[in-house]
Design an enzyme around this catalytic site. Sequence first.
Site, PDB file in Angstrom:
ATOM      1  N   ASP A 179      19.859   7.535  16.034  1.00 12.62           N
ATOM      2  CA  ASP A 179      21.170   8.152  16.292  1.00 12.62           C
ATOM      3  C   ASP A 179      21.187   8.458  17.776  1.00 12.62           C
ATOM      4  O   ASP A 179      20.995   9.608  18.182  1.00 12.62           O
ATOM      5  CB  ASP A 179      21.328   9.469  15.512  1.00 12.62           C
ATOM      6  CG  ASP A 179      21.743   9.249  14.061  1.00 12.62           C
ATOM      7  OD1 ASP A 179      21.768   8.087  13.616  1.00 12.62           O
ATOM      8  OD2 ASP A 179      22.047  10.244  13.388  1.00 12.62           O
ATOM      9  N   ASP A 226      26.698   3.825  11.943  1.00 11.10           N
ATOM     10  CA  ASP A 226      25.393   4.453  11.767  1.00 11.10           C
ATOM     11  C   ASP A 226      24.439   3.354  11.310  1.00 11.10           C
ATOM     12  O   ASP A 226      24.632   2.751  10.244  1.00 11.10           O
ATOM     13  CB  ASP A 226      25.498   5.562  10.710  1.00 11.10           C
ATOM     14  CG  ASP A 226      24.253   6.426  10.687  1.00 11.10           C
ATOM     15  OD1 ASP A 226      23.323   6.157  11.479  1.00 11.10           O
ATOM     16  OD2 ASP A 226      24.210   7.368   9.882  1.00 11.10           O
ATOM     17  N   ASP A 240       0.795  -1.226   0.000  1.00 11.50           N
ATOM     18  CA  ASP A 240       0.000   0.000   0.000  1.00 11.50           C
ATOM     19  C   ASP A 240       0.829   1.278   0.000  1.00 11.50           C
ATOM     20  O   ASP A 240       0.349   2.308  -0.483  1.00 11.50           O
ATOM     21  CB  ASP A 240      -0.972  -0.005   1.181  1.00 11.50           C
ATOM     22  CG  ASP A 240      -2.153  -0.944   0.929  1.00 11.50           C
ATOM     23  OD1 ASP A 240      -2.441  -1.239  -0.243  1.00 11.50           O
ATOM     24  OD2 ASP A 240      -2.778  -1.380   1.902  1.00 11.50           O
ATOM     25  N   GLU A 256       2.875   1.105  -3.742  1.00 15.63           N
ATOM     26  CA  GLU A 256       2.014   1.109  -4.924  1.00 15.63           C
ATOM     27  C   GLU A 256       1.032   2.287  -4.911  1.00 15.63           C
ATOM     28  O   GLU A 256       0.780   2.896  -5.940  1.00 15.63           O
ATOM     29  CB  GLU A 256       1.238  -0.213  -5.010  1.00 15.63           C
ATOM     30  CG  GLU A 256       2.148  -1.397  -5.274  1.00 15.63           C
ATOM     31  CD  GLU A 256       1.469  -2.758  -5.141  1.00 15.63           C
ATOM     32  OE1 GLU A 256       2.072  -3.743  -5.591  1.00 15.63           O
ATOM     33  OE2 GLU A 256       0.356  -2.845  -4.566  1.00 15.63           O
ATOM     34  N   TYR A 276      -9.798   0.275   3.671  1.00 18.92           N
ATOM     35  CA  TYR A 276      -9.236   0.225   5.013  1.00 18.92           C
ATOM     36  C   TYR A 276      -8.825   1.590   5.519  1.00 18.92           C
ATOM     37  O   TYR A 276      -8.360   2.417   4.762  1.00 18.92           O
ATOM     38  CB  TYR A 276      -7.985  -0.655   5.018  1.00 18.92           C
ATOM     39  CG  TYR A 276      -8.190  -1.920   5.799  1.00 18.92           C
ATOM     40  CD1 TYR A 276      -8.586  -3.076   5.162  1.00 18.92           C
ATOM     41  CD2 TYR A 276      -8.017  -1.934   7.173  1.00 18.92           C
ATOM     42  CE1 TYR A 276      -8.798  -4.233   5.891  1.00 18.92           C
ATOM     43  CE2 TYR A 276      -8.221  -3.092   7.893  1.00 18.92           C
ATOM     44  CZ  TYR A 276      -8.614  -4.237   7.245  1.00 18.92           C
ATOM     45  OH  TYR A 276      -8.825  -5.367   7.965  1.00 18.92           O
ATOM     46  N   HIS A 332      -1.723  -7.715   7.739  1.00 24.24           N
ATOM     47  CA  HIS A 332      -1.244  -6.341   7.555  1.00 24.24           C
ATOM     48  C   HIS A 332       0.156  -6.306   8.150  1.00 24.24           C
ATOM     49  O   HIS A 332       0.322  -6.662   9.323  1.00 24.24           O
ATOM     50  CB  HIS A 332      -2.095  -5.330   8.319  1.00 24.24           C
ATOM     51  CG  HIS A 332      -3.553  -5.381   7.984  1.00 24.24           C
ATOM     52  ND1 HIS A 332      -4.140  -4.537   7.080  1.00 24.24           N
ATOM     53  CD2 HIS A 332      -4.539  -6.183   8.451  1.00 24.24           C
ATOM     54  CE1 HIS A 332      -5.436  -4.811   6.997  1.00 24.24           C
ATOM     55  NE2 HIS A 332      -5.710  -5.807   7.821  1.00 24.24           N
ATOM     56  N   HIS A 366      -6.382 -12.414   5.867  1.00 21.63           N
ATOM     57  CA  HIS A 366      -5.294 -11.609   5.298  1.00 21.63           C
ATOM     58  C   HIS A 366      -4.375 -11.148   6.422  1.00 21.63           C
ATOM     59  O   HIS A 366      -4.667 -11.366   7.599  1.00 21.63           O
ATOM     60  CB  HIS A 366      -5.871 -10.395   4.555  1.00 21.63           C
ATOM     61  CG  HIS A 366      -6.689  -9.506   5.435  1.00 21.63           C
ATOM     62  ND1 HIS A 366      -8.015  -9.759   5.728  1.00 21.63           N
ATOM     63  CD2 HIS A 366      -6.363  -8.388   6.117  1.00 21.63           C
ATOM     64  CE1 HIS A 366      -8.466  -8.833   6.540  1.00 21.63           C
ATOM     65  NE2 HIS A 366      -7.474  -7.974   6.810  1.00 21.63           N
ATOM     66  N   GLY A 420       0.842   4.795  -2.183  1.00 18.14           N
ATOM     67  CA  GLY A 420       1.244   5.993  -1.440  1.00 18.14           C
ATOM     68  C   GLY A 420       0.490   6.098  -0.128  1.00 18.14           C
ATOM     69  O   GLY A 420      -0.717   6.361  -0.114  1.00 18.14           O
ATOM     70  N   PHE A 421       1.204   5.892   0.975  1.00 22.58           N
ATOM     71  CA  PHE A 421       0.575   5.993   2.293  1.00 22.58           C
ATOM     72  C   PHE A 421       0.213   7.457   2.548  1.00 22.58           C
ATOM     73  O   PHE A 421      -0.795   7.759   3.172  1.00 22.58           O
ATOM     74  CB  PHE A 421       1.558   5.475   3.344  1.00 22.58           C
ATOM     75  CG  PHE A 421       0.923   5.079   4.640  1.00 22.58           C
ATOM     76  CD1 PHE A 421      -0.245   4.344   4.663  1.00 22.58           C
ATOM     77  CD2 PHE A 421       1.513   5.421   5.846  1.00 22.58           C
ATOM     78  CE1 PHE A 421      -0.833   3.975   5.871  1.00 22.58           C
ATOM     79  CE2 PHE A 421       0.949   5.049   7.054  1.00 22.58           C
ATOM     80  CZ  PHE A 421      -0.228   4.328   7.057  1.00 22.58           C
TER      81      PHE A 421
HETATM   82 CU    CU Z   1      -7.513  -6.598   8.223  1.00 23.59          CU
END
Ligand code: CU
Length: 671
Positions: A471, A612, A315, A318, A403, A462, A460, A320-321
């Site tokens: 840092d 780092d 999500d 593909e 969702y 998530h 399903h 864009g959150f």
């Molecule tokens: Cu769910």
Amino acid sequence: MLLLFFLLLTSFLPCNTSHPLDPLTPSEFSTIQHTLKTSHLFSSSPPPSFQYVGLADPDKTDILYTLSDHHNSPPPPRRAFIILRSGHKTHEVILDITTKTIVSNTVYTGFGFPMFNFEEQTAASNLPFNYTPFLKSIKKRRIKLSEVVCTTFSVGWFGEVEKTTKRVLKILCFLTGDTVNLYMRPVEGITIVVDLDVMEIVDYKDRLVVPVPVAGGTDYRSSKQRPPFGPRGKPVEVVQPEGKGVAIDGHSISWANWKFHLGFDVRAGAVISLASVQELEHTMYRQVLYKGFVSELFVPYQDPTEEWYYKTLFDAGELGFGLSAVSLQPLTDCPENAEFFDGYYASQDGSPMKIKNVFCLFEKYSGDFAWRHTEIGIPGRVITEVRREISLVVRMVSTIGNYDYIVDWEFKTNGAIKFMVSLSGLLEVKGTSYTNLGQVEKDEDLYGSLLAKNTIGVNHDHFITYYLDLDIDGYNNSFVKAKMKTVKITDGSSLRKSYWTVIKEIAKTEADARINLNSEPPTDLLFVNTNKKTKMGNNVGYRLINHGAPVASLLSDDDYPQIRAGYSKKQLWVTAYNKSEKWAAGLYTDQSRGDNTLSVWSERNRVIKNKDIVLWYTVGFHHTPYQEDFPLMPTLSSGFELRPSNFFESNPLIKTRPFKRTEWLNCTHNP
Ligand SMILES: [Cu+2]
Ligand SMILES: *[C@@H]1O[C@H](CO)[C@@H](O)[C@H](O)[C@H]1NC(C)=O
Ligand SMILES: *[C@@H]1O[C@H](CO)[C@@H](O)[C@H](O)[C@H]1NC(C)=O
Ligand SMILES: *[C@@H]1O[C@H](CO)[C@@H](O)[C@H](O)[C@H]1NC(C)=O
């Protein structure tokens, strides 16, 4: 003359001090759009399609140098990173915004494609309505075309060997009618494939007809509910009698002992940078997190049939959150005392688009304690000391089709940062002819649960993966596994037969830092700076605490979605910092083949001791739906926190004074 005037104006702007990590502004988006559209590098018909536009990460060394004691050094150049589709090719462009010049332009030739933009998804969803075979399928099902709405799905990768040159999407359609809950009314059995570069349907199958679930009982709007109404208690409101405690300067935020920078990125959503915490009794701030954001969101469905097998979604990479983030509503999405921030992204043609109220920021008190004690051991006295826990929350809600993901970053005065994800919204359900479980021969054949008549909630997962460039008190950090081990006493030296002790191991290379918590003994996971010690001689550090059961993918290693999200077999990875390794499932996630992912980078097995380092942590949910998830699921939360562990010399909240109470309604219940 005009230029001089402009320079004067910008240098005298009163507040909103700019910061080199600030997200691109609307006028910067316009500059980018104009510079690229007037360049001859790209054909003008069709015009280039913008898939991603964001701030190109300035070099970390430059940022740390500019922000340390060198305030007079010039800030790093303002640059944008752009991914375009032009002439059926994917271009990566670096553009210097100040000088309006293209620094580099390369064609990407590897596997996978960039994020989809909204406009192409909308155009694809509209295609079936002018496609005769689809109109016939609708007629055959005796449903109203005017009630049909369609949405898009990525197609995944299932072992094709030839390199794909086509960006394609699949289309799924639903019915509205007497409900707005279209996701509970899937039109099953139809597969539609769209080629995005030519914007045409290139494949169509109508394999089976299944009843569409009824609209009744699916609407979730308050206005559509009839008595008797549901439970709710009495209203609770947030008041801050002395005003708000947060100070905001542009994108820089300071509150209590914290300061950090909050940016927006169309792919990641919220980006928290330079989070640092104040040393008690000092003005000095100590670094904790250089940068953190949600790197990927992998959602594989567990139904292998023709119409469902490909639903293995990424999500963030593909869709864009950030692009899917919604405008938060004051007083409902966030409490009364919230402050709001807008976010900007580029549309398909490069124009700046605004998401109003994309983040909210609020001080939170939920009746919990920061600490407490009642002392009754001293004869004749009772001593009680309590401190309320008041924290600062940054919130974003991303609604990815059906969702809703609620993402909270909570900063605590004890020095901890808590990362919580809550799921709500609508399940992706499958139409079926079953109306009762009694008709089903084997439950497993449903690939989910029967939630309502003709409605299966499909199983399903998530997996929300965080990128956290820690840092801690400087950038050379180490990862320590402090394992609890049972020791048997066999020599009779004690009346006890056993005890447990802690065995600490410093991870030397990336191979030592790939952890599935379900297969480890109880372990404290620490991030320490071995170059900085407390007065007692302990390494300063933070540790990771889970706030939910650790979850890992159950797919087999050779399954294609698993190859694309190899990292999802383990919750925790630590890698050596590399500016270009940001996206756990790769920069090009659509139709990716897993060749540029976190688990592949980790195979290099770089040294991570006193370097780092970057922590990647995945919050997971195995979601087997239950009837209460219908017609809309109550929120379900999970997360983790990073908590100071030998970072401070002692409890930093002992000298915190309690607030004066205003008034109290005597609520003692006597028998
Ligand atoms: Cu769910
Ligand atoms: C960090 O470690 C590197 C070697 O890995 C060293 O060159 C550098 O000086 C160290 N920096 C700090 C701030 O400790
Ligand atoms: C940084 O990561 C990129 C992508 O994984 C890789 O090509 C490059 O070689 C890496 N650089 C270093 C110094 O490891
Ligand atoms: C609250 O009410 C109870 C019962 O009336 C009384 O005994 C008690 O002293 C009250 N407490 C305070 C703090 O006023």
